[in-house]
Design an enzyme around this catalytic site. Structure first.
Site, PDB file in Angstrom:
ATOM      1  N   THR A 177       0.822  -1.214   0.000  1.00 28.25           N
ATOM      2  CA  THR A 177       0.000   0.000   0.000  1.00 28.25           C
ATOM      3  C   THR A 177       0.853   1.261   0.000  1.00 28.25           C
ATOM      4  O   THR A 177       0.511   2.255  -0.623  1.00 28.25           O
ATOM      5  CB  THR A 177      -0.916   0.009   1.249  1.00 28.25           C
ATOM      6  OG1 THR A 177      -1.744  -1.136   1.179  1.00 28.25           O
ATOM      7  CG2 THR A 177      -1.780   1.248   1.299  1.00 28.25           C
ATOM      8  N   ASP A 221       2.134  -6.522  -4.457  1.00 31.91           N
ATOM      9  CA  ASP A 221       1.332  -6.653  -3.247  1.00 31.91           C
ATOM     10  C   ASP A 221       2.026  -7.747  -2.428  1.00 31.91           C
ATOM     11  O   ASP A 221       2.480  -8.748  -2.991  1.00 31.91           O
ATOM     12  CB  ASP A 221      -0.087  -7.101  -3.648  1.00 31.91           C
ATOM     13  CG  ASP A 221      -1.028  -7.141  -2.457  1.00 31.91           C
ATOM     14  OD1 ASP A 221      -1.916  -6.277  -2.406  1.00 31.91           O
ATOM     15  OD2 ASP A 221      -0.873  -8.021  -1.591  1.00 31.91           O
ATOM     16  N   SER A 222       2.091  -7.567  -1.124  1.00 32.05           N
ATOM     17  CA  SER A 222       2.893  -8.521  -0.349  1.00 32.05           C
ATOM     18  C   SER A 222       2.274  -9.915  -0.295  1.00 32.05           C
ATOM     19  O   SER A 222       2.929 -10.863   0.121  1.00 32.05           O
ATOM     20  CB  SER A 222       3.180  -7.987   1.049  1.00 32.05           C
ATOM     21  OG  SER A 222       2.068  -8.136   1.886  1.00 32.05           O
ATOM     22  N   SER A 223       1.028 -10.061  -0.755  1.00 34.46           N
ATOM     23  CA  SER A 223       0.454 -11.409  -0.873  1.00 34.46           C
ATOM     24  C   SER A 223       1.253 -12.236  -1.881  1.00 34.46           C
ATOM     25  O   SER A 223       1.205 -13.466  -1.859  1.00 34.46           O
ATOM     26  CB  SER A 223      -0.985 -11.349  -1.363  1.00 34.46           C
ATOM     27  OG  SER A 223      -1.711 -10.428  -0.607  1.00 34.46           O
ATOM     28  N   THR A 259       1.495 -22.692  19.272  1.00 32.70           N
ATOM     29  CA  THR A 259       0.140 -22.442  19.777  1.00 32.70           C
ATOM     30  C   THR A 259      -0.650 -21.456  18.906  1.00 32.70           C
ATOM     31  O   THR A 259      -0.080 -20.534  18.322  1.00 32.70           O
ATOM     32  CB  THR A 259       0.158 -21.933  21.235  1.00 32.70           C
ATOM     33  OG1 THR A 259      -1.181 -21.567  21.619  1.00 32.70           O
ATOM     34  CG2 THR A 259       1.067 -20.732  21.434  1.00 32.70           C
ATOM     35  N   CYS A 267      -2.706 -19.516  20.267  1.00 30.80           N
ATOM     36  CA  CYS A 267      -2.819 -18.300  21.089  1.00 30.80           C
ATOM     37  C   CYS A 267      -1.727 -17.317  20.693  1.00 30.80           C
ATOM     38  O   CYS A 267      -0.646 -17.718  20.289  1.00 30.80           O
ATOM     39  CB  CYS A 267      -2.636 -18.633  22.566  1.00 30.80           C
ATOM     40  SG  CYS A 267      -3.980 -19.567  23.242  1.00 30.80           S
TER      41      CYS A 267
HETATM   42  N1  ASP Z   1      -2.349  -5.800   0.394  1.00 30.93           N
HETATM   43  C1  ASP Z   1      -1.335  -4.883   0.848  1.00 30.93           C
HETATM   44  C2  ASP Z   1      -0.015  -5.633   0.890  1.00 30.93           C
HETATM   45  O1  ASP Z   1       0.253  -6.314   1.839  1.00 30.93           O
HETATM   46  C3  ASP Z   1      -1.691  -4.303   2.170  1.00 30.93           C
HETATM   47  C4  ASP Z   1      -0.636  -3.365   2.740  1.00 30.93           C
HETATM   48  O2  ASP Z   1       0.244  -2.889   2.051  1.00 30.93           O
HETATM   49  O3  ASP Z   1      -0.708  -3.048   3.906  1.00 30.93           O
HETATM   50  O4  ASP Z   1       0.745  -5.541  -0.026  1.00 30.93           O
END
Ligand code: ASP
Length: 343
Positions: free
Chosen positions: A15, A59-61, A277, A279
């Site tokens: 982002t 995008d970090s995905s 875990t 948690c």
């Molecule tokens: N989808 C974005 C990413 O991780 C969200 C971010 O930048 O915070 O690349």
């Protein structure tokens, strides 16, 4: 006369490097060579600031072991030229990248600060401006000639955390990260307060980058009602070397005979199973309840208070650089970069 601090900003996307596509109204990655136009205040630092832009910005995905290795290699190549590094990165998988970098960069004696934002830099209310400016200041901070924070960390919304201890816990707020099992390394208020007793000390040895990963690692999150088929099929994954078992509470899982037998068979066939875990606060204590004694007897090892993000990247890193499961098991149980607290 002392030289000005030199900082390299690496832009990977996320982002913080995104803009609204006027046509689709969706956020899309942008190249910004005009960093100083977006944040003119950067010029007020009396630093040399350079900018390295990955192509494509992502995008970090879409981060993966290859992109982690690309970041580490740029840091390695530029290591002698800069006092510190700021990595602009999407927040979604930032905790994974920070963990992976902390394992890759052996003998790191300079700051590597990952930061990002919940709102893009071009927006009026962006959190990216403050996050970036303070990250640059942290990356440049020295005590005499020694960097104040010679480790991989995440700076987000007024707090600096050890990167491999972080978890993105909030998708909405500016305060997106927490480090549940390790205190903040610094708090940014009117002054930048470093908690020096919590920060790793430099060892002044030469940086060595281990950029190989093995992705034959997976995660199984326990839930009441999990079926034998689901468990059996994950252990049937081709070439599987390690599995993180996300357990309940202090490391508990059902002690149904079918479950324990599947676990035991997998471990006997050479798969390393690590207990982490679900948690967010606290540690695995195998043996505290009968349900975890069964896991220990089956050969499951403890992840103590490690995060899933750090556990999965640590296992990929260890298997990427070692062939033998027994060696990996011994190495997993020792912290590499402060990612867990041993019992
Ligand atoms: N989808 C974005 C990413 O991780 C969200 C971010 O930048 O915070 O690349």
């Amino acid at each position: 006369m002392k030289e000005k601090p030199s900082i390299l900003i690496l832009n990977t996307g996320g982002t913080i490097g995104m803009m609204m596509d006027p046509r689709t109204k969706a956020l899309k990655p942008v190249n910004f060579n005009n960093l100083f136009d977006l944040i003119p205040t950067l010029k007020l630092f009396n630093y040399n600031i350079d900018h390295y832009c990955f192509d494509p910005l992502i995008d970090s995905s879409n981060m993966n072991p290859e992109t982690w290795a690309n970041i580490a290699r740029v840091i390695e190549k530029k290591y002698e030229l800069y006092d510190g590094f700021v990595v602009l990165h999407g927040s979604d998988t930032m905790a994974y990248t920070a963990s992976a970098l902390s394992f890759m960069l052996h003998n790191l004696n300079k700051p590597v600060v990952l930061t990002g934002s919940q709102l893009p830099l071009g927006m009026i209310r962006t959190d990216g401006r403050e996050n970036l400016l303070t990250s640059v200041e942290i990356a440049a901070a020295k005590d005499e000639e020694t960097p104040v924070v010679p480790e991989v960390c995440i700076y987000f919304e007024n707090q600096l955390f050890r990167g491999n201890r972080t978890h993105k816990f909030n998708a909405q707020n500016f305060e997106a990260f927490r480090s549940f099992n390790y205190p903040a390394l610094a708090d940014a208020g009117v002054t930048l307060d470093y908690h020096k007793d919590k920060i790793r000390k430099p060892n002044f040895k030469k940086l060595k980058v281990y950029d190989r990963f093995d992705d034959n690692v997976t995660i199984l999150k326990m839930y009441p009602g999990i079926s034998p088929n689901a468990v059996a099929s994950i252990f049937d994954t081709k070439n599987l070397k390690a599995l993180i078992l996300e357990t309940y509470g202090s490391g508990n899982a059902p002690d149904y005979p079918w479950f324990i037998e599947l676990l035991k068979n997998a471990i006997d066939s050479g798969i390393l199973v690590v207990n982490v875990t679900q948690c967010q606060v606290g540690t695995v204590e195998m043996g505290k309840y009968e349900t975890s004694i069964a896991l220990r007897n089956a050969g499951v090892i403890s992840g103590f208070d490690i995060t899933t993000e750090a556990a999965v990247t640590k296992l990929m890193h260890l298997f990427g650089n070692n062939k033998n499961t027994e060696d990996v098991k011994v190495m997993f149980l020792k912290p590499i970069a402060g990612e867990m607290t041993e019992a």
